[in-house]
Scaffold this active site. Sequence first.
Site, PDB file in Angstrom:
ATOM      1  N   GLY A  40       0.792  -1.229   0.000  1.00 34.86           N
ATOM      2  CA  GLY A  40       0.000   0.000   0.000  1.00 34.86           C
ATOM      3  C   GLY A  40       0.818   1.268   0.000  1.00 34.86           C
ATOM      4  N   VAL A 178       2.873  16.290   9.712  1.00 33.44           N
ATOM      5  CA  VAL A 178       3.918  15.263   9.806  1.00 33.44           C
ATOM      6  C   VAL A 178       4.669  15.110   8.477  1.00 33.44           C
ATOM      7  CG1 VAL A 178       4.364  12.846  10.325  1.00 33.44           C
ATOM      8  CG2 VAL A 178       2.494  14.017  11.459  1.00 33.44           C
ATOM      9  N   GLY A 266      -2.747  17.289   3.560  1.00 30.29           N
ATOM     10  CA  GLY A 266      -3.617  16.245   4.106  1.00 30.29           C
ATOM     11  C   GLY A 266      -3.923  15.176   3.079  1.00 30.29           C
ATOM     12  N   ALA A 315      -0.694   3.947   9.768  1.00 29.12           N
ATOM     13  CA  ALA A 315      -0.559   2.536   9.390  1.00 29.12           C
ATOM     14  C   ALA A 315      -0.915   1.608  10.548  1.00 29.12           C
ATOM     15  CB  ALA A 315       0.872   2.272   8.927  1.00 29.12           C
ATOM     16  N   HIS A 440      19.735   2.599  34.033  1.00 24.69           N
ATOM     17  CA  HIS A 440      20.594   3.776  34.023  1.00 24.69           C
ATOM     18  C   HIS A 440      21.907   3.452  33.313  1.00 24.69           C
ATOM     19  CE1 HIS A 440      22.575   7.432  35.384  1.00 24.69           C
ATOM     20  NE2 HIS A 440      23.632   6.662  35.677  1.00 24.69           N
TER      21      HIS A 440
HETATM   22  P1  FAD Z   1      -3.090   2.231   2.008  1.00 26.79           P
HETATM   23  O1  FAD Z   1      -1.784   1.947   2.610  1.00 26.79           O
HETATM   24  O2  FAD Z   1      -3.301   3.546   1.368  1.00 26.79           O
HETATM   25  O3  FAD Z   1      -3.327   1.071   0.937  1.00 26.79           O
HETATM   26  C1  FAD Z   1      -4.429   1.069   0.089  1.00 26.79           C
HETATM   27  C2  FAD Z   1      -4.110   0.284  -1.158  1.00 26.79           C
HETATM   28  O4  FAD Z   1      -5.316   0.122  -1.900  1.00 26.79           O
HETATM   29  C3  FAD Z   1      -3.134   0.968  -2.097  1.00 26.79           C
HETATM   30  O5  FAD Z   1      -2.039   0.120  -2.383  1.00 26.79           O
HETATM   31  C4  FAD Z   1      -3.942   1.255  -3.361  1.00 26.79           C
HETATM   32  O6  FAD Z   1      -3.176   1.053  -4.536  1.00 26.79           O
HETATM   33  C5  FAD Z   1      -5.026   0.196  -3.278  1.00 26.79           C
HETATM   34  N1  FAD Z   1      -6.261   0.568  -3.983  1.00 26.79           N
HETATM   35  C6  FAD Z   1      -6.977   1.710  -3.842  1.00 26.79           C
HETATM   36  N2  FAD Z   1      -8.084   1.650  -4.612  1.00 26.79           N
HETATM   37  C7  FAD Z   1      -8.058   0.444  -5.245  1.00 26.79           C
HETATM   38  C8  FAD Z   1      -8.918  -0.207  -6.152  1.00 26.79           C
HETATM   39  N3  FAD Z   1     -10.071   0.344  -6.551  1.00 26.79           N
HETATM   40  N4  FAD Z   1      -8.553  -1.416  -6.615  1.00 26.79           N
HETATM   41  C9  FAD Z   1      -7.412  -2.014  -6.208  1.00 26.79           C
HETATM   42  N5  FAD Z   1      -6.566  -1.438  -5.337  1.00 26.79           N
HETATM   43  C10 FAD Z   1      -6.892  -0.238  -4.854  1.00 26.79           C
HETATM   44  N6  FAD Z   1       1.630   6.241   8.886  1.00 26.79           N
HETATM   45  C11 FAD Z   1       2.250   5.817  10.004  1.00 26.79           C
HETATM   46  O7  FAD Z   1       1.640   5.152  10.835  1.00 26.79           O
HETATM   47  N7  FAD Z   1       3.581   6.116  10.235  1.00 26.79           N
HETATM   48  C12 FAD Z   1       4.305   6.851   9.360  1.00 26.79           C
HETATM   49  O8  FAD Z   1       5.489   7.098   9.598  1.00 26.79           O
HETATM   50  C13 FAD Z   1       3.674   7.297   8.174  1.00 26.79           C
HETATM   51  N8  FAD Z   1       4.370   8.008   7.262  1.00 26.79           N
HETATM   52  C14 FAD Z   1       3.765   8.373   6.101  1.00 26.79           C
HETATM   53  C15 FAD Z   1       4.504   9.078   5.161  1.00 26.79           C
HETATM   54  C16 FAD Z   1       3.932   9.462   3.967  1.00 26.79           C
HETATM   55  C17 FAD Z   1       4.751  10.214   2.961  1.00 26.79           C
HETATM   56  C18 FAD Z   1       2.566   9.109   3.700  1.00 26.79           C
HETATM   57  C19 FAD Z   1       1.925   9.487   2.397  1.00 26.79           C
HETATM   58  C20 FAD Z   1       1.815   8.415   4.620  1.00 26.79           C
HETATM   59  C21 FAD Z   1       2.407   8.047   5.840  1.00 26.79           C
HETATM   60  N9  FAD Z   1       1.689   7.357   6.813  1.00 26.79           N
HETATM   61  C22 FAD Z   1       2.309   6.964   7.970  1.00 26.79           C
HETATM   62  C23 FAD Z   1       0.249   7.037   6.646  1.00 26.79           C
HETATM   63  C24 FAD Z   1       0.065   5.567   6.206  1.00 26.79           C
HETATM   64  O9  FAD Z   1       0.786   5.348   5.029  1.00 26.79           O
HETATM   65  C25 FAD Z   1      -1.402   5.269   6.001  1.00 26.79           C
HETATM   66  O10 FAD Z   1      -2.140   5.639   7.141  1.00 26.79           O
HETATM   67  C26 FAD Z   1      -1.608   3.781   5.755  1.00 26.79           C
HETATM   68  O11 FAD Z   1      -0.890   3.367   4.615  1.00 26.79           O
HETATM   69  C27 FAD Z   1      -3.087   3.455   5.577  1.00 26.79           C
HETATM   70  O12 FAD Z   1      -3.213   2.085   5.328  1.00 26.79           O
HETATM   71  P2  FAD Z   1      -4.431   1.486   4.518  1.00 26.79           P
HETATM   72  O13 FAD Z   1      -4.226   0.004   4.513  1.00 26.79           O
HETATM   73  O14 FAD Z   1      -5.703   2.023   5.029  1.00 26.79           O
HETATM   74  O15 FAD Z   1      -4.294   2.042   3.014  1.00 26.79           O
END
Ligand code: FAD
Length: 467
Positions: A40, A178, A266, A315, A440
């Site tokens: 993701g 962040v 955001g 995440a 410590h």
């Molecule tokens: P995602 O990780 O967004 O995964 C969703 C997946 O669904 C994607 O791969 C996408 O391709 C796929 N998808 C979407 N629509 C479709 C579809 N219709 N068909 C098939 N596939 C599809 N969070 C932290 O906790 N710590 C951090 O240090 C942190 N750093 C970050 C740094 C950056 C630059 C960014 C952008 C985000 C960061 N985050 C961090 C946030 C974190 O990445 C997200 O909160 C997390 O990835 C959300 O997980 P998720 O499984 O909900 O979705």
Amino acid sequence: MSDFDLIVIGAGPGGYAAALRGAQAGMRVACIDERTTAGGTCLNVGCIPSKALLSSTEHWAEFTSQAEYGIESDNARFDVAKIMIRKDRVVSDLAKGIAFLFKKAGVEFVNGRAAIAAPGRVSVGDREITATKILIATGSTPTTLPGVAFDETRILSSTGALALAEVPQRLAVVGAGVIGLEIGQIWSRLGAKVTIIEYLDRILPGLDSEIAKSAQRLLAKQGISFTLNAAVRSVAAGDLVTIEIENRSSAAVETLEADAVLVAIGRRPHTAGLGLEALGVKTDARGFIEVDAQFRTNIPGILAIGDTVPGPMLAHKAEEDAAACIDALAGKPHPAPDYGLVPGVVYTSPEIAGVGLTEDGAHSPGRNIVVGKSSFIANGRARAIGATDGFVKVIACPETGKLLGGHILGHGAGELLQELVLGLRLGATVGDIVHTSHAHPGMGEAVKEACQAALNAPATRVRHSPA
Ligand code: FAD
């Protein structure tokens, strides 16, 4: 009979964790992602690549202060291409790890863009697959300013800003959250003149304001400029980027030129094209899918987790949603996730971490609290390793001594915070932490000292910050 018991759409930390847990519970699971690899946003363009670049550039930044430790480091230089190669290798190694876990657990990974044709039916390209349950874990995408489109050359989202081929001389960053701070620091360490523009009069909204203010001072000392209380009026990209910024108090407008601008204001749920409207799946005004405590949408058989549903867009929160959702499906007991206990960490140097109630009391204005603080300047380990910037702050209830919040600015703040996260989860008091042995010399002694200070502190009232 359906092809699968569960189809997970999206293989991010929410989706892949759900797919694996479902398979481990005996379900027949398919996990679909339009990316060719699982992981993701987090693994491919988020948490992991940003931390890999922060690590490379932190090593580089340390060269500038090696002499203090008695180490000569003349003729040191960096190579952006090699830094990017290392970042990509970290990402691909971890992606292979998920592919291995899918294979081992019997999860079928399907590459393609999915849409929900009807409850129980998902189309991917010209294939249709069926399942008893469909879990939406499609994550989020970056938001941009009205009328400003990402070209990933001059106008960057976080994805483009984590893959630049060279260091921009001047990088403007819109948004002091962040992502803006972490990526701003990456390029600032490599020599870019970074200006961070923020609409509010403070950085890191949502975090404790005293911690945020100190962090801003330390980041400014490293050479990052901040323009706060400023609204971006326009962004024009040509050979350079020209940004018009209006001071929100005086209405004065200034123009900033940069080689590139990162828009980090955001993220929003990524649900377009899934067919939610046709299905009648309810979303809120901001586009988040509405779910109940077991992550069920209003449409039977369709569930949603992670960045697509309300709560911190992180995440580990997505992973915790996944565990709770799948356990509910499998009929296993699972405590409901408590988003008030989800820690937030900014992996800049120094690190910034927080959990629970802030002194500003955004979540609980007007209640009585005690605040205890301890600075790293008085900590032996911090002195020995040269990490004296920052402090620990704990917030507790004056009557019971129960921990209500913890906030840390300093080296390794994210790891140090875990003690307070666990304390909050278990309903610990500051006295419990004071009576816990802390090795410590350790940075963790500052956590204990802050709790000791809270025991001795008079009760005050939570200030309510208008921000
Ligand atoms: P995602 O990780 O967004 O995964 C969703 C997946 O669904 C994607 O791969 C996408 O391709 C796929 N998808 C979407 N629509 C479709 C579809 N219709 N068909 C098939 N596939 C599809 N969070 C932290 O906790 N710590 C951090 O240090 C942190 N750093 C970050 C740094 C950056 C630059 C960014 C952008 C985000 C960061 N985050 C961090 C946030 C974190 O990445 C997200 O909160 C997390 O990835 C959300 O997980 P998720 O499984 O909900 O979705």
